[in-house]
Design a protein around this motif. Sequence first.
Motif, PDB file in Angstrom:
ATOM      1  N   CYS A 179       0.768  -1.337   0.417  1.00 53.62           N
ATOM      2  CA  CYS A 179       0.214  -0.184   0.175  1.00 53.62           C
ATOM      3  C   CYS A 179       0.899   1.148  -0.293  1.00 53.62           C
ATOM      4  CB  CYS A 179      -1.003  -0.039   1.235  1.00 53.62           C
ATOM      5  SG  CYS A 179      -2.361  -1.232   1.390  1.00 53.62           S
TER       6      CYS A 179
ATOM      7  N   ASP B 207       3.595  -1.101  -3.712  1.00 50.77           N
ATOM      8  CA  ASP B 207       3.146  -0.824  -4.901  1.00 50.77           C
ATOM      9  C   ASP B 207       4.875  -2.015  -5.393  1.00 50.77           C
ATOM     10  OD1 ASP B 207       2.073  -1.615  -6.975  1.00 50.77           O
ATOM     11  OD2 ASP B 207       1.595   0.669  -7.823  1.00 50.77           O
ATOM     12  N   PRO B 208       5.593  -2.499  -5.024  1.00 50.43           N
ATOM     13  CA  PRO B 208       6.639  -2.949  -5.669  1.00 50.43           C
ATOM     14  C   PRO B 208       6.553  -4.115  -6.566  1.00 50.43           C
ATOM     15  CG  PRO B 208       6.211  -4.697  -4.153  1.00 50.43           C
ATOM     16  CD  PRO B 208       5.388  -3.541  -3.944  1.00 50.43           C
ATOM     17  N   GLU B 209       6.940  -4.282  -7.970  1.00 54.33           N
ATOM     18  CA  GLU B 209       7.403  -5.629  -8.764  1.00 54.33           C
ATOM     19  C   GLU B 209       6.787  -6.381  -8.223  1.00 54.33           C
ATOM     20  OE1 GLU B 209      10.288  -3.064 -10.815  1.00 54.33           O
ATOM     21  OE2 GLU B 209       9.459  -4.195 -12.768  1.00 54.33           O
TER      22      GLU B 209
ATOM     23  N   ALA C 160      -4.671  -8.132   0.563  1.00 52.63           N
ATOM     24  CA  ALA C 160      -4.291  -7.031  -1.045  1.00 52.63           C
ATOM     25  C   ALA C 160      -4.668  -6.345  -0.884  1.00 52.63           C
ATOM     26  CB  ALA C 160      -3.094  -7.728  -1.792  1.00 52.63           C
ATOM     27  N   PHE C 161      -4.675  -4.844  -1.351  1.00 56.27           N
ATOM     28  CA  PHE C 161      -5.674  -4.371  -2.392  1.00 56.27           C
ATOM     29  C   PHE C 161      -5.175  -4.845  -4.015  1.00 56.27           C
ATOM     30  CE2 PHE C 161      -6.391   0.566  -4.152  1.00 56.27           C
ATOM     31  CZ  PHE C 161      -7.075   0.333  -4.205  1.00 56.27           C
ATOM     32  N   HIS C 162      -7.117  -4.562  -4.275  1.00 54.43           N
ATOM     33  CA  HIS C 162      -6.982  -5.573  -5.665  1.00 54.43           C
ATOM     34  C   HIS C 162      -5.442  -4.567  -7.115  1.00 54.43           C
ATOM     35  CE1 HIS C 162      -8.540  -1.247  -7.521  1.00 54.43           C
ATOM     36  NE2 HIS C 162      -9.824  -1.543  -6.330  1.00 54.43           N
ATOM     37  N   ALA C 163      -5.382  -3.769  -6.948  1.00 53.39           N
ATOM     38  CA  ALA C 163      -4.668  -3.014  -7.624  1.00 53.39           C
ATOM     39  C   ALA C 163      -2.764  -3.708  -7.711  1.00 53.39           C
ATOM     40  CB  ALA C 163      -4.445  -1.314  -8.019  1.00 53.39           C
ATOM     41  N   PHE C 164      -3.195  -4.992  -6.668  1.00 50.38           N
ATOM     42  CA  PHE C 164      -1.481  -5.764  -6.710  1.00 50.38           C
ATOM     43  C   PHE C 164      -1.770  -6.544  -6.426  1.00 50.38           C
ATOM     44  CE2 PHE C 164      -1.503  -1.937  -3.549  1.00 50.38           C
ATOM     45  CZ  PHE C 164      -2.103  -2.711  -2.174  1.00 50.38           C
ATOM     46  N   ARG C 165      -2.803  -6.998  -6.243  1.00 55.03           N
ATOM     47  CA  ARG C 165      -3.149  -8.379  -5.843  1.00 55.03           C
ATOM     48  C   ARG C 165      -2.038  -9.659  -6.192  1.00 55.03           C
ATOM     49  NH1 ARG C 165      -9.380  -8.873  -4.924  1.00 55.03           N
ATOM     50  NH2 ARG C 165      -8.046  -7.786  -2.867  1.00 55.03           N
TER      51      ARG C 165
ATOM     52  N   SER D 175       4.386   0.434  -9.135  1.00 53.40           N
ATOM     53  CA  SER D 175       4.437  -0.767  -9.978  1.00 53.40           C
ATOM     54  C   SER D 175       3.421  -0.574 -10.955  1.00 53.40           C
ATOM     55  CB  SER D 175       4.814  -1.776 -10.209  1.00 53.40           C
ATOM     56  OG  SER D 175       6.355  -2.064  -9.453  1.00 53.40           O
ATOM     57  N   ASN D 176       1.852  -0.042 -10.059  1.00 52.45           N
ATOM     58  CA  ASN D 176       0.342  -0.714 -10.761  1.00 52.45           C
ATOM     59  C   ASN D 176       0.267   0.794 -10.220  1.00 52.45           C
ATOM     60  OD1 ASN D 176       0.610  -3.606 -11.018  1.00 52.45           O
ATOM     61  ND2 ASN D 176       1.167  -3.458  -8.896  1.00 52.45           N
TER      62      ASN D 176
END
Lengths: 315, 315
Positions: A252, A255-257, A284-289, B156-157
């Motif tokens: 959060c 937001d790593p790869e 996890a938040f959906h954007a980086f699930r 990243s996202n």
Amino acid sequence: MPYWGYGVDVGGTSIKFGRFTAEGELENQWEIPTDSSQKGKNILPDIGRAIRRDMQGRGLRRENVLGIGIGVPGPVDGRGHVKKCVNLGWDTVVDVPAGLRKELDVPVHVGNDANVAALGEMWKGSASGRKNVVLFTLGTGLGGGVIIGGKMLSGSNGAGGEVGHIPMNPDETLPCPCGNYGCLEQYASATGVVRRARELLAETPAGSLLRAVPELTAKDVWDCYARGDALAAQVVEHFGRYLGRGAAAVACVADPEVFVLGGGMSKAGTPLLEVTRKYFRQYAFHAFRDCAFTLASLGNDAGIYGCMYLVLQGY
Amino acid sequence: MPYWGYGVDVGGTSIKFGRFTAEGELENQWEIPTDSSQKGKNILPDIGRAIRRDMQGRGLRRENVLGIGIGVPGPVDGRGHVKKCVNLGWDTVVDVPAGLRKELDVPVHVGNDANVAALGEMWKGSASGRKNVVLFTLGTGLGGGVIIGGKMLSGSNGAGGEVGHIPMNPDETLPCPCGNYGCLEQYASATGVVRRARELLAETPAGSLLRAVPELTAKDVWDCYARGDALAAQVVEHFGRYLGRGAAAVACVADPEVFVLGGGMSKAGTPLLEVTRKYFRQYAFHAFRDCAFTLASLGNDAGIYGCMYLVLQGY
């Protein structure tokens, strides 16, 4: 003129050295014991001497050396000053570049050991090719390194990436070594795994292979888990729930790869990766699930690689 | 030749514009309604038209314009592509620089709205002079922006700084708008404050000024708190405990110099700052326990300032 650089990973028991070519090839590596006596005043001179000796042996002159990268187990500020480093005996601010330059007049770059290990995994390890990386070092405690855009996130107080101290459980009654209560490393570390196993063994009468183990270690828990032990599975789930939720909190912000799992406990391998990712996906938040998880691949050499990368970045 | 730039903050109801000199002086600002009909296809043309008209009025040619910075309420990748943006009607990937360049041939820089607001506060607001900044935008939800070394942490996202979705309470039974359970914004937002007040009013028979309020808002809670209401104080403590603990978690990753509290609820002022800092200090790792907290100072203009700073950074 050909160039070389040195990566130096300073730990509480030993100092690891690597001599690298400017192309990043590890040509020679060795280690010496850490002398933390007399408030660690010999550490920087010892490092200087060891490198001078290696330079002589290899026939290198000062002009051939791009620099020295040093990782230390403590908070490092932007100028390479280390605030305090209990493991090395340093009880006051140490100006590492100035101290080393007395011994050897080459550029010096300093980073926190967990942050440089993350840099190493990004440069030559399992996060190779990525620019946004979070490393969890799962040992007795939980260390962390955060890389954003290819650079270490050192933070304003040298405490960037101190993920082991994310407050996870406000109801915890036992203190963390840092003095707070409910830090992530109280659960997501070898110490946390052993503690949880002991708690469950005491709480329930259930049979378990772990009851036969005399001096329980985290490795025993993972071994028994692999053999299908139900109580070990409960311990592993408890661990994964915390580390996965902690990773979701880190994501959060950063937001790593990829998350890289390293440190002694990462020898548990795929099962550790899987249980962590399972709970990460739950929290996890959906954007980086779908963020990637991988095991570290450089082992104890991550530090010297990261230190050499610091040299190349600084040059 | 003198230069100018434009900052454009795109919201769900209105689009805010600022014309700045290259020195960062805000010369003109205005807004237009956001047309999110027809999947928001008019938004970029509307922006282009509005800027062309302002350029004509001021006698600027294309060569005088350094660029346009745009903040949007959604995840933005490194190329300025916006993944999806429900508030704008964008239900698919929108290439903002390409779309705007059709209207106006100048450099375009895009960022997430919360991240650019943090950049604005760092450049001209209450975090002026700092390089490592975390902004919390306390409104209906909880937005966030993280600045490291003077640059937005976009991730990243495009989900860097999504601090509202840090998992805080695994036992929560009500869902967050994001679909998860126990996210920070369920407690540390105007919605969270109202919810907690309603819960306490229902749970206890205790007298409270809040019982006389017909349609309870977060502002009512802070007002009653200022007047010494005990139940409002419980709500405020609950809020501060969550936001302070959330900030401590963020600091374990980013170790900022300062936390900036903005958004509508930051009008509560010093009491909000104090309760947040109190709990931050309780939960924070010792290395950053003394981190500064301050109120945002640019209000609704933080976005256009941050967008102009994006232009100057990109130039």
